[in-house]
Design a protein around this motif. Sequence first.
Motif, PDB file in Angstrom:
ATOM      1  N   GLY A 117       0.810  -1.202   0.000  1.00 45.88           N
ATOM      2  CA  GLY A 117       0.000   0.000   0.000  1.00 45.88           C
ATOM      3  C   GLY A 117       0.847   1.257   0.000  1.00 45.88           C
ATOM      4  O   GLY A 117       2.076   1.210  -0.064  1.00 45.88           O
ATOM      5  N   PRO A 118       0.192   2.435   0.026  1.00 46.39           N
ATOM      6  CA  PRO A 118       0.925   3.700   0.017  1.00 46.39           C
ATOM      7  C   PRO A 118       1.952   3.748   1.143  1.00 46.39           C
ATOM      8  O   PRO A 118       1.658   3.383   2.282  1.00 46.39           O
ATOM      9  CB  PRO A 118      -0.172   4.747   0.210  1.00 46.39           C
ATOM     10  N   THR A 119       3.128   4.187   0.805  1.00 46.06           N
ATOM     11  CA  THR A 119       4.209   4.207   1.789  1.00 46.06           C
ATOM     12  C   THR A 119       4.987   5.491   1.703  1.00 46.06           C
ATOM     13  O   THR A 119       4.783   6.322   0.816  1.00 46.06           O
ATOM     14  CB  THR A 119       5.194   3.049   1.537  1.00 46.06           C
ATOM     15  N   GLN A 120       5.911   5.627   2.640  1.00 45.09           N
ATOM     16  CA  GLN A 120       6.871   6.714   2.570  1.00 45.09           C
ATOM     17  C   GLN A 120       8.045   6.256   1.717  1.00 45.09           C
ATOM     18  O   GLN A 120       7.913   5.355   0.887  1.00 45.09           O
ATOM     19  CB  GLN A 120       7.304   7.093   3.995  1.00 45.09           C
ATOM     20  N   SER A 121       9.174   6.852   1.886  1.00 44.12           N
ATOM     21  CA  SER A 121      10.330   6.491   1.078  1.00 44.12           C
ATOM     22  C   SER A 121      10.769   5.068   1.392  1.00 44.12           C
ATOM     23  O   SER A 121      10.492   4.521   2.472  1.00 44.12           O
ATOM     24  CB  SER A 121      11.478   7.464   1.352  1.00 44.12           C
ATOM     25  N   LEU A 122      11.466   4.469   0.442  1.00 40.73           N
ATOM     26  CA  LEU A 122      11.964   3.122   0.648  1.00 40.73           C
ATOM     27  C   LEU A 122      12.972   3.092   1.793  1.00 40.73           C
ATOM     28  O   LEU A 122      13.065   2.102   2.527  1.00 40.73           O
ATOM     29  CB  LEU A 122      12.601   2.605  -0.640  1.00 40.73           C
ATOM     30  N   GLY A 123      13.703   4.198   1.964  1.00 37.27           N
ATOM     31  CA  GLY A 123      14.653   4.272   3.062  1.00 37.27           C
ATOM     32  C   GLY A 123      13.995   4.095   4.416  1.00 37.27           C
ATOM     33  O   GLY A 123      14.601   3.546   5.350  1.00 37.27           O
ATOM     34  N   LEU A 124      12.741   4.529   4.531  1.00 35.06           N
ATOM     35  CA  LEU A 124      12.020   4.379   5.790  1.00 35.06           C
ATOM     36  C   LEU A 124      11.312   3.018   5.889  1.00 35.06           C
ATOM     37  O   LEU A 124      10.912   2.608   6.987  1.00 35.06           O
ATOM     38  CB  LEU A 124      10.980   5.501   5.938  1.00 35.06           C
ATOM     39  N   MET A 125      11.159   2.346   4.754  1.00 36.16           N
ATOM     40  CA  MET A 125      10.478   1.051   4.750  1.00 36.16           C
ATOM     41  C   MET A 125      11.447  -0.110   4.961  1.00 36.16           C
ATOM     42  O   MET A 125      11.045  -1.169   5.451  1.00 36.16           O
ATOM     43  CB  MET A 125       9.744   0.859   3.410  1.00 36.16           C
ATOM     44  N   ARG A 126      12.694   0.059   4.596  1.00 34.47           N
ATOM     45  CA  ARG A 126      13.657  -1.026   4.690  1.00 34.47           C
ATOM     46  C   ARG A 126      14.122  -1.210   6.137  1.00 34.47           C
ATOM     47  O   ARG A 126      13.780  -0.406   7.004  1.00 34.47           O
ATOM     48  CB  ARG A 126      14.857  -0.783   3.776  1.00 34.47           C
ATOM     49  N   SER A 127      14.864  -2.258   6.368  1.00 32.97           N
ATOM     50  CA  SER A 127      15.458  -2.600   7.671  1.00 32.97           C
ATOM     51  C   SER A 127      14.414  -2.850   8.761  1.00 32.97           C
ATOM     52  O   SER A 127      14.706  -2.735   9.941  1.00 32.97           O
ATOM     53  CB  SER A 127      16.447  -1.516   8.137  1.00 32.97           C
TER      54      SER A 127
END
Length: 296
Positions: free
Chosen positions: A227-237
């Motif tokens: 679904g809608p997300t923020q940047s990939l940097g905030l989604m990873r790890s």
Amino acid sequence: MPDEHPETDPRAPLRELRQHLESLARAGLDSLPVDHALDLGRKPGVPSPKAREALVAPPPRPREETPAAPTVAPRPAGLLGAGGLELPVIPPDKRAAELASLAAVVATCRKCPHLADARTQTVFGVGSTSARLMFIGEAPGADEDHQGVPFVGRAGRLLTDMITKGMGLTREEVYIANILKCRPPDNRNPEPDEAANCLPYLERQIAVIRPEFLCLLGLVAVRNLLGPTQSLGLMRSKWHDYRGIKTLATYHPSYLLRNAHMKRPAWEDLQMLMKAMGIEPPRRGSGLSDPGGGEP
């Protein structure tokens, strides 16, 4: 010669009956109640009460057939609801046939006519039908469109290194697929309607294989599955959940080819994935940036 005494003519009742039937026919009555047909003692030309009702009542309306409910075709790759995989578990020995059947449907798909007209072939997926881990990318490129196999170009070679050198696995042990099964023009990002058309196929692949882990490569895959997300940097790890499957997001190999300094974070994501899977990282280089910083 006509009879001189018509009132005694034995044919008179038949003539009267015929005349009466003809008058009823002209009135639109195409059948005669039994009791009326037997009512021959009445005055000629005067119908019985039931016959009068038939004459003044409108003709009966034809019986309307209730149309059968339309058959609704099931989604070819339905994962319905948000609580998990609703497709019944398919035994491992039947999964290859199930996926082959779905691949045949995908091969003739024309939900996106502009993509279907431009493709060389569809790019379905490759790998183990009982894989614990499934990688999901964005869409085929030129090499994939030519060969019909996902991740075989430059980005594909890097993904292979991530799997083999980084994780100590083989491509045959995992499963690899994309959001789209057709190559977008000029390798552009999938349009929302294109992804929506193609996503049910991917959902069914996931439901058939039932991996324990998903690794989403790039923001397009993340947004279409999570679904809608923020940047990939905030989604990873960090771990996410997709239909009860532990899901990790990381950078797409094509992005890593353009931004070599991001290989280190991607390697950290792989280490997180391996730890959860109980996989010991190989001692050789990772194919990204190993702990010592070396490149493959």
